[in-house]
Design an enzyme around this catalytic site. Structure first.
Site, short mmCIF file in Angstrom:
data_model
loop_
_atom_site.label_atom_id
_atom_site.label_comp_id
_atom_site.label_asym_id
_atom_site.label_seq_id
_atom_site.Cartn_x
_atom_site.Cartn_y
_atom_site.Cartn_z
N LYS A 192 0.73 -1.26 0.05
CA LYS A 192 -0.18 0.15 0.01
C LYS A 192 1.02 1.28 0.10
O LYS A 192 0.73 2.24 -0.67
CB LYS A 192 -0.96 0.04 1.17
N PHE A 220 -1.52 9.63 -14.65
CA PHE A 220 -0.98 10.54 -13.50
C PHE A 220 0.21 11.40 -14.30
O PHE A 220 1.25 11.61 -13.77
CB PHE A 220 -0.28 9.67 -12.42
N LEU A 221 -0.23 11.72 -15.78
CA LEU A 221 0.87 12.52 -16.10
C LEU A 221 0.16 14.09 -16.41
O LEU A 221 0.75 14.79 -17.17
CB LEU A 221 1.24 12.11 -17.39
N GLY A 272 -2.93 16.03 -3.43
CA GLY A 272 -3.36 16.16 -2.07
C GLY A 272 -4.23 14.69 -1.62
O GLY A 272 -3.96 13.75 -2.10
N CYS A 324 -4.68 10.28 1.22
CA CYS A 324 -3.48 9.21 1.47
C CYS A 324 -2.13 9.66 0.97
O CYS A 324 -1.32 9.39 1.71
CB CYS A 324 -3.92 8.14 0.14
N LYS A 342 -0.28 11.74 3.53
CA LYS A 342 -0.22 11.17 4.75
C LYS A 342 0.77 9.92 4.47
O LYS A 342 1.87 9.77 5.44
CB LYS A 342 -1.19 10.53 5.25
#
Length: 430
Positions: free
Chosen positions: A212, A257-258, A265, A268, A271
């Site tokens: 994870k 994710f580009l 933010g 997850c 942190k």
């Protein structure tokens, strides 16, 4: 199968509704009586697309909620879905899940059959076996030591798409100590495994805990890397999105994710990245790349304001902040890039007016002294500048609303604004 779930936040509520949809009988346990009442009356306590429909269908029937841990005795397996928030040094605070383990162990002391406790919370490797397992069994008493087992089943849910993510996952991870635990988890997830056919990762408990963290750290790093490249593209007058589209065609990189912008933010990524950094230092390892990942993310809101200040003196000027949630599709403001953006505007004495379609109430608790508009149009009316922080679809439809600005200056942190004519428009990385 009879399932109990401790915790009714984003994860607990989502998996409860989805397990009920599988046909399981689900009991959720939460200390918040208002949340319990909402679930029993078929209302979702959080904003999440698709969730309200499931809870409306099963709440009060196949899905029940209570504040009483005694309910776990009538179930086969309990999932712990409790928060593990950050301490000041970035390490995780496990006090809530530890307290729950003690209470759960006490409740299971009188159960006359085996029970599996599955951790869904994000915890550092070793927590489930070395901390929670002893707490459970000490609280239950010696006579039950061989009957309470533990496992780790990390979640990979994105807010705004959590229901879909759960129902059609890329992978399902079982971190177990025994064959019986693996068999029980397989039975719980059988409807999903049969229909969606995700990759099933059967591994150890510590490996599942680390998966994870590694998953989120990798994604956060990928975003920070494309943001760093985007910042460089901006300096050279290069469109970072055209560059990203090209490199995303490489199978080794991939297109997800580009989307460079104002940063990541949520509950997850911030942190978990900080927790992994703290955990690395605990074992005397200096995680330089992870530290750089956070550093890049923290400077993106500053770049947003610097671009705005190129065109307008923000002091005592009305500045519109469009978007408060950390991403579209959710009302969660944890880790939202709007927070540091507002803080920096306050440092420059700006007259701030903010708007978000669903997250305003939460942000008002953090910033009660700024103005909040009921629409994007109202926020833009009379504004001397605007910054876009969240990629809500409605912002892409803004057009004539910009004509009502005192100074039509728009700095876009998410590449969602479509109108460029007759306004001063800046993209953060394009």
């Amino acid at each position: 199968m009879d399932i109990s779930i401790v915790g009714s936040g984003y994860v607990g509520t989502t998996i409860a509704a989805c397990f009920a949809d599988f046909g399981h009988t689900v009991t959720t346990i939460d200390i918040d009586e208002q949340v319990v009442d909402q679930l029993n009356h078929g209302t979702a306590p959080i904003h999440e697309p698709g969730l309200n429909e499931l809870i409306d269908a099963y709440g009060g029937n196949r899905l029940q909620a209570t504040t009483d841990y005694a309910a776990v005795r009538d179930t086969d397996v309990t999932f712990l879905a409790l928060p593990t928030p950050s301490n000041a040094d970035g390490s995780i605070d496990t006090s809530a899940i530890e307290a729950s383990a003690r209470t759960l162990g006490e409740a299971l002391a009188t159960k006359d059959s085996d029970h599996l406790v599955v951790v869904k919370s994000t915890v550092i490797p070793g927590t489930t076996e070395d901390v929670l397992y002893p707490l459970l069994n000490d609280a239950a008493g010696e006579e039950t030591n061989q009957r309470i087992d533990v496992a780790m089943n990390p979640e990979f849910l994105s807010q705004g798409t959590a229901v879909t993510d759960f129902q059609t996952p890329d992978k399902v991870v079982f971190g177990t100590r025994t064959d019986s635990a693996t068999e029980l988890l397989t039975a719980v997830f059988e409807p999903l495994l049969a229909e969606s056919e995700p990759a099933l990762v059967d591994t150890g408990v510590r490996e599942a805990e680390m998966i994870k963290y590694a998953n989120n750290a990798f994604l956060a790093t990928k975003i920070s890397l494309i943001n760093e490249l985007g910042n460089l593209c901006k300096e050279y007058g290069v469109d970072a999105y055209e560059v990203a589209a090209a490199i995303g065609l490489d199978d080794r990189i991939g297109e997800q994710f580009l989307r460079s912008g104002v940063g990541w933010g949520g509950s997850c990524f911030p942190k978990d990245t900080r927790a992994l950094i703290a955990a690395a230092r605990d074992v005397n390892y200096e995680p330089s790349l992870l530290e750089a990942t956070v550093e890049v993310n923290e400077k993106q809101p500053k770049r947003l304001l610097d671009l705005l200040k190129k065109h307008v003196d923000v002091s005592d000027r009305r500045i519109a902040v469009l978007g408060l949630a950390f991403k579209s599709g959710t009302d969660d403001i944890r880790g939202s890039r709007a927070k540091p953006t507002i803080e920096r505007l306050q440092e420059h004495n700006a007259d701030i007016v903010a708007y978000d379609p669903v997250a305003t109430k939460h942000m008002q608790e953090t910033f009660p002294d700024i103005d909040y508009a009921e629409s994007a149009a109202a926020a833009l009316n009379g504004a001397h500048g605007a910054v876009v922080v969240t990629d809500w679809d409605e912002f892409s439809a803004l057009d004539e609303e910009f004509d009502q600005m005192a100074d039509p200056v728009v700095v876009d942190g998410r590449r969602v604004i479509t109108r460029k004519d007759d306004i001063i428009y800046e993209g953060i990385t394009w």
